[in-house]
Design an enzyme around this catalytic site. Structure first.
Site, PDB file in Angstrom:
ATOM      1  CE  LYS A 198      74.811   3.670 -28.996  1.00 23.06           C
ATOM      2  NZ  LYS A 198      74.697   3.855 -27.536  1.00 23.06           N
ATOM      3  CE  LYS A 250      78.576   5.329 -29.783  1.00 21.42           C
ATOM      4  NZ  LYS A 250      78.272   5.404 -28.337  1.00 21.42           N
TER       5      LYS A 250
END
Length: 325
Positions: A198, A250
């Site tokens: 992320k 992400k």
């Protein structure tokens, strides 16, 4: 001389192109992120994400019903508490009566056998400083104290009916710590989705409006540097070794290289999150007549699956699923 090798033969008609398509998307590969807010009487539009709303529990129920009818794989719930319920340690995220846990219980009771109810496990929506963890005396994130809160939050979410907790805080050791806590509580069957790679991205801006973020500063000490690809693969490998059932990359579109590398190495499913900024850019360009909206949606999600994602979290999940069917 005329060429004898003509790749265009297989592009000649729509039927031929469908027949030889290398990447195919099924509605069950799509997951809908949803925001459920406390203290509102009806669904409230999110200005920077046209077509997306903060739901009441009742409107969320209708939206999940539509998602099931469209055939998508599941929903990911985010809680949006009232400002007065936020505090330094994110207590509203652990409270059984907090908005996220109430919504999870209501949706699980009605739809738990028909779809996969997933929950975001992070403190940022619930803290008055907007960070994903507990602050230490110097204002930094106390990694190990935060893990204690994550464990409590995981148990509360699974108590409420979550089938899969989405660890999105990027704390070191979070998967192992939460796995142990769930197992000790008798929840060996509860699955963990690790937001393994992320990145500290500029693409989260609309999301912060969506959850009413109180963020002060930035998250670069725990989310990854966008310059680093190998680090994303390392983080994913650590999370898999700690017991993650699914790995997440992400954002998606700016990190397709990382997604490909993680998918090549992982022995568990790999998902990607097409985040709020990715959604907003397409919607804004389409609203100005600069791009073909429907084609851009399909192409963007296809590229994510082509890069290696087994499933995609996207705000277009229901719309795209209907078009695929």
């Amino acid at each position: 001389m005329s060429p004898t090798i003509r790749p265009r033969r297989l592009r000649r008609t729509p039927a031929l192109r469908r027949l030889v398509a290398e990447t195919r998307i099924h509605p069950s590969q799509l997951i809908l992120p949803m925001f459920v807010a406390d203290g509102i009487a009806e669904a409230r539009p999110i200005g920077s994400m046209p077509g997306v709303v903060q739901h009441t529990i009742d409107s969320a129920s209708h939206a999940v019903e539509e998602a099931i009818e469209a055939g998508i794989g599941g929903v990911m719930l985010f809680g949006v508490p009232r400002d007065e319920d936020k505090d330094a340690t994110g207590s509203a995220g652990i409270d059984p009566d907090g908005i996220l846990n109430r919504a999870t219980a209501a949706l699980d009771e009605r739809f738990g056998d028909d779809t996969v109810i997933q929950t975001d496990l992070c403190l940022d929506e619930f803290t008055d400083h907007g960070h994903c963890g507990v602050l230490d005396e110097w204002g930094g994130i106390d990694n190990d104290e935060t893990l204690e809160r994550y464990a409590e939050m995981a148990i509360a979410q699974v108590d409420a009916g979550s089938a899969m907790v989405g660890l999105s805080g990027m704390m070191d050791g979070q998967v192992a710590f939460v796995r142990d806590a769930l197992d000790d509580a008798g929840y060996e069957d509860a699955a963990i989705l690790a937001y393994a790679a992320k990145y500290a991205s500029a693409l989260y801006g609309p999301f912060r409006e969506a959850v009413g973020s109180s963020l002060q500063g930035d998250r670069r000490t725990y989310q990854q540097d966008p310059a680093n690809a190998r680090e994303g693969v390392r983080e994913a490998a650590l999370d898999e070794a700690e017991g993650a059932d699914v790995l997440m990359v992400k954002p998606a579109s700016f990190y397709l290289d990382v997604l490909r590398d993680v998918a090549d190495e992982a022995q568990v499913p790999v998902w990607a999150y097409q985040v709020s900024g990715e959604y907003a850019m397409v919607e804004a360009a389409a609203a100005n007549g600069w791009i073909d909206r429907e084609r851009a949606i399909a192409e963007s999600v296809t590229s994510i699956v082509r890069a290696g994602a087994d499933a995609v979290l996207t705000y277009w999940a229901v719309e795209l699923a209907r078009s695929l069917r």
